[in-house]
Design a protein around this motif. Sequence first.
Motif, PDB file in Angstrom:
ATOM      1  N   ALA A   1       0.844  -1.362   0.077  1.00 53.00           N
ATOM      2  CA  ALA A   1      -0.029   0.029   0.083  1.00 53.00           C
ATOM      3  C   ALA A   1       0.756   1.248   0.117  1.00 53.00           C
ATOM      4  N   ALA A   2       1.875   1.149   0.962  1.00 54.10           N
ATOM      5  CA  ALA A   2       2.817   2.281   0.807  1.00 54.10           C
ATOM      6  C   ALA A   2       3.706   2.712  -0.460  1.00 54.10           C
ATOM      7  N   ALA A   3       3.676   1.616  -1.446  1.00 58.17           N
ATOM      8  CA  ALA A   3       4.368   1.918  -2.622  1.00 58.17           C
ATOM      9  C   ALA A   3       3.970   2.529  -3.808  1.00 58.17           C
ATOM     10  N   GLY A   4       2.639   2.752  -3.688  1.00 57.73           N
ATOM     11  CA  GLY A   4       1.682   3.371  -4.562  1.00 57.73           C
ATOM     12  C   GLY A   4       2.087   4.750  -5.266  1.00 57.73           C
ATOM     13  N   VAL A   5       1.896   5.715  -4.157  1.00 55.85           N
ATOM     14  CA  VAL A   5       1.915   7.268  -4.640  1.00 55.85           C
ATOM     15  C   VAL A   5       3.652   7.558  -4.481  1.00 55.85           C
ATOM     16  N   ALA A   6       4.376   6.745  -3.455  1.00 53.09           N
ATOM     17  CA  ALA A   6       5.702   7.139  -3.365  1.00 53.09           C
ATOM     18  C   ALA A   6       6.547   6.400  -4.606  1.00 53.09           C
ATOM     19  N   GLY A   7       6.101   5.310  -5.024  1.00 50.79           N
ATOM     20  CA  GLY A   7       6.608   4.557  -6.156  1.00 50.79           C
ATOM     21  C   GLY A   7       6.508   5.178  -7.360  1.00 50.79           C
ATOM     22  N   GLU A   8       5.175   5.766  -7.430  1.00 50.79           N
ATOM     23  CA  GLU A   8       5.074   6.384  -9.041  1.00 50.79           C
ATOM     24  C   GLU A   8       5.733   7.630  -8.951  1.00 50.79           C
ATOM     25  N   THR A   9       5.717   8.357  -7.831  1.00 47.01           N
ATOM     26  CA  THR A   9       6.510   9.667  -7.752  1.00 47.01           C
ATOM     27  C   THR A   9       7.943   9.515  -7.919  1.00 47.01           C
ATOM     28  N   GLY A  10       8.480   8.362  -7.125  1.00 44.64           N
ATOM     29  CA  GLY A  10       9.809   8.267  -7.222  1.00 44.64           C
ATOM     30  C   GLY A  10      10.177   8.029  -8.707  1.00 44.64           C
ATOM     31  N   GLU A  11       9.440   7.133  -9.420  1.00 44.01           N
ATOM     32  CA  GLU A  11       9.771   6.650 -10.916  1.00 44.01           C
ATOM     33  C   GLU A  11       9.720   7.921 -11.523  1.00 44.01           C
ATOM     34  N   ARG A  12       8.887   8.713 -11.683  1.00 44.86           N
ATOM     35  CA  ARG A  12       8.617  10.155 -12.263  1.00 44.86           C
ATOM     36  C   ARG A  12       9.851  10.804 -12.146  1.00 44.86           C
ATOM     37  N   GLY A  13      10.212  10.978 -10.932  1.00 53.25           N
ATOM     38  CA  GLY A  13      11.327  12.046 -10.772  1.00 53.25           C
ATOM     39  C   GLY A  13      12.333  11.596 -11.266  1.00 53.25           C
ATOM     40  N   LEU A  14      12.934  10.452 -10.985  1.00 53.21           N
ATOM     41  CA  LEU A  14      13.920   9.996 -11.311  1.00 53.21           C
ATOM     42  C   LEU A  14      14.172   9.867 -13.153  1.00 53.21           C
ATOM     43  N   ARG A  15      13.068   9.403 -13.713  1.00 53.53           N
ATOM     44  CA  ARG A  15      12.846   9.379 -15.093  1.00 53.53           C
ATOM     45  C   ARG A  15      12.941  10.917 -15.786  1.00 53.53           C
ATOM     46  N   LEU A  16      12.498  11.773 -15.064  1.00 49.33           N
ATOM     47  CA  LEU A  16      12.436  13.148 -15.679  1.00 49.33           C
ATOM     48  C   LEU A  16      13.965  13.709 -15.418  1.00 49.33           C
ATOM     49  N   LEU A  17      14.581  13.264 -14.409  1.00 50.14           N
ATOM     50  CA  LEU A  17      16.054  13.596 -14.271  1.00 50.14           C
ATOM     51  C   LEU A  17      16.926  12.644 -15.239  1.00 50.14           C
TER      52      LEU A  17
ATOM     53  N   ILE B   1      20.045  24.562  -7.354  1.00 53.13           N
ATOM     54  CA  ILE B   1      20.580  24.676  -8.801  1.00 53.13           C
ATOM     55  C   ILE B   1      21.869  24.906  -8.769  1.00 53.13           C
ATOM     56  N   SER B   2      22.582  25.285  -7.693  1.00 53.20           N
ATOM     57  CA  SER B   2      23.900  25.485  -7.636  1.00 53.20           C
ATOM     58  C   SER B   2      24.646  24.170  -7.585  1.00 53.20           C
ATOM     59  N   LEU B   3      24.211  23.183  -7.302  1.00 51.85           N
ATOM     60  CA  LEU B   3      24.713  21.853  -7.253  1.00 51.85           C
ATOM     61  C   LEU B   3      24.588  21.094  -8.506  1.00 51.85           C
ATOM     62  N   ALA B   4      23.747  21.552  -9.393  1.00 54.93           N
ATOM     63  CA  ALA B   4      23.389  20.745 -10.481  1.00 54.93           C
ATOM     64  C   ALA B   4      24.205  21.172 -11.924  1.00 54.93           C
ATOM     65  N   PRO B   5      24.206  20.620 -12.909  1.00 53.36           N
ATOM     66  CA  PRO B   5      24.735  21.127 -14.105  1.00 53.36           C
ATOM     67  C   PRO B   5      24.264  22.330 -14.752  1.00 53.36           C
ATOM     68  N   ASP B   6      22.675  22.309 -14.612  1.00 48.16           N
ATOM     69  CA  ASP B   6      22.021  23.435 -15.199  1.00 48.16           C
ATOM     70  C   ASP B   6      20.758  23.129 -14.287  1.00 48.16           C
ATOM     71  N   PRO B   7      19.779  24.484 -14.299  1.00 43.39           N
ATOM     72  CA  PRO B   7      18.717  24.486 -13.468  1.00 43.39           C
ATOM     73  C   PRO B   7      17.744  23.161 -13.942  1.00 43.39           C
ATOM     74  N   SER B   8      17.886  22.709 -15.382  1.00 42.15           N
ATOM     75  CA  SER B   8      16.688  21.715 -15.607  1.00 42.15           C
ATOM     76  C   SER B   8      17.064  20.347 -15.052  1.00 42.15           C
ATOM     77  N   ARG B   9      18.094  20.330 -14.366  1.00 46.28           N
ATOM     78  CA  ARG B   9      18.663  19.135 -13.679  1.00 46.28           C
ATOM     79  C   ARG B   9      18.288  19.049 -12.078  1.00 46.28           C
ATOM     80  N   VAL B  10      17.467  20.059 -11.912  1.00 39.14           N
ATOM     81  CA  VAL B  10      16.605  19.995 -10.562  1.00 39.14           C
ATOM     82  C   VAL B  10      15.074  19.574 -10.777  1.00 39.14           C
ATOM     83  N   VAL B  11      14.871  18.538 -10.275  1.00 42.11           N
ATOM     84  CA  VAL B  11      13.383  18.302 -10.350  1.00 42.11           C
ATOM     85  C   VAL B  11      12.673  18.279  -8.834  1.00 42.11           C
ATOM     86  N   THR B  12      11.511  19.030  -8.786  1.00 38.38           N
ATOM     87  CA  THR B  12      10.955  19.066  -7.582  1.00 38.38           C
ATOM     88  C   THR B  12       9.488  18.788  -7.650  1.00 38.38           C
ATOM     89  N   ILE B  13       8.878  18.228  -6.566  1.00 37.09           N
ATOM     90  CA  ILE B  13       7.540  17.827  -6.441  1.00 37.09           C
ATOM     91  C   ILE B  13       6.757  18.547  -5.277  1.00 37.09           C
TER      92      ILE B  13
END
Length: 300
Positions: free
Chosen positions: A117-133, A219-231
């Motif tokens: 049950a705990a894996a639904g929202v957390a899993g989809e959101t995690g997958e999405r964030g890492l795919r977008l990055l 953003i200061s940690l990333a190669p460019d701003p688009s490499r920061v994804v926030t939910i």
Amino acid sequence: MRALKFRQYGGPEVLEWADAPDPHAGPGQIRIAVRAASVNPIDWKAYTGALSGGQPMAGTGYLGSDAAGVVDEVGEGVTGVSVGDDVFGRGQNTQAEYAVLDSWAAKPSSVDWAVAAAAGVAGETGERGLRLLDVKSGDTIFVDGGAGGVGAVAVQMAIARGARVIASSGEANLDYLREIGATPVRYGEGMVERVRAAAGGGVDGVFDTVGKAPVDDLISLAPDPSRVVTIANFAAGQAGARVTGGGADSQPMQAMALVADLLAQNKVVIKVQTFPFGRAADAYRISQGGHLRGKLVLVP
Ligand SMILES: NC(=O)c1ccc[n+]([C@@H]2O[C@H](COP(=O)([O-])OP(=O)(O)OC[C@H]3O[C@@H](n4cnc5c(N)ncnc54)[C@H](OP(=O)(O)O)[C@@H]3O)[C@@H](O)[C@H]2O)c1
């Protein structure tokens, strides 16, 4: 059936475990007899009125965006799942005896109901964030808020992709971050320097799961701003970071299948604390406190 509901905005005391209309599976959906449903911050944002735009409460509110249970109705056009199957996934008003899911996967038999049950929202959101990055093997990424529901799953999904993960938490969760394979850093003053020291420079991507760090720091940690994804920082787009709330960015069925596989292989392990539905208010008090380690899950 009974469901968790609220008829006025307020704190956890407005929650009632009480009679509610039965939901039914529409086209493309399934209905489950719920064995467990997780708590997500969106739920308390709903009952506190934080999402109401200042409007007074109209009608009755229901809670829950994910659950695990046994299929008892299969909607039109749905294939590959049958009445009696054990599944988990994402849906609406899942903190109830029966709930409708829009995306799901078979629950691996080795995985506990509460963990699934705990894996639904957390899993989809995690997958999405890492795919977008576009996190790849060999990348180093920073997950801000690595101990929470989304963060802890995202850390482990990134490691499963072959990435090296630096993650932040409060003092109390640093060991937990180590346990799930991340290099821990404390959040707060000086965090950017601590991430740089741990990474040996910048990182390939930043996944902000909390929305509290100034976006320019991330953003200061990333190669460019688009490499920061926030939910969670919806103003961060103005600085060039990528904000995602789901919707068009989401691939929920694929995400649920991936998460099921990672759970079955113990590559994602979710720490859960369970509460009976009748004690949901206690779980929500903890969730509203904002210092989670893993997930809170409600069970019948
Ligand atoms: N946009 C979307 O699609 C989407 C989807 C899901 C969730 N969300 C949102 O994402 C946020 C996180 O959800 P969640 O379920 O992971 O919440 P959660 O389980 O309540 O986790 C909150 C975490 O935040 C950490 N934290 C608190 N203050 C912090 C700070 N200053 N810096 C870094 N970390 C800090 C806590 O770590 P410590 O305990 O160590 O303090 C805790 O582990 C919520 O706002 C939620 O509504 C958005």
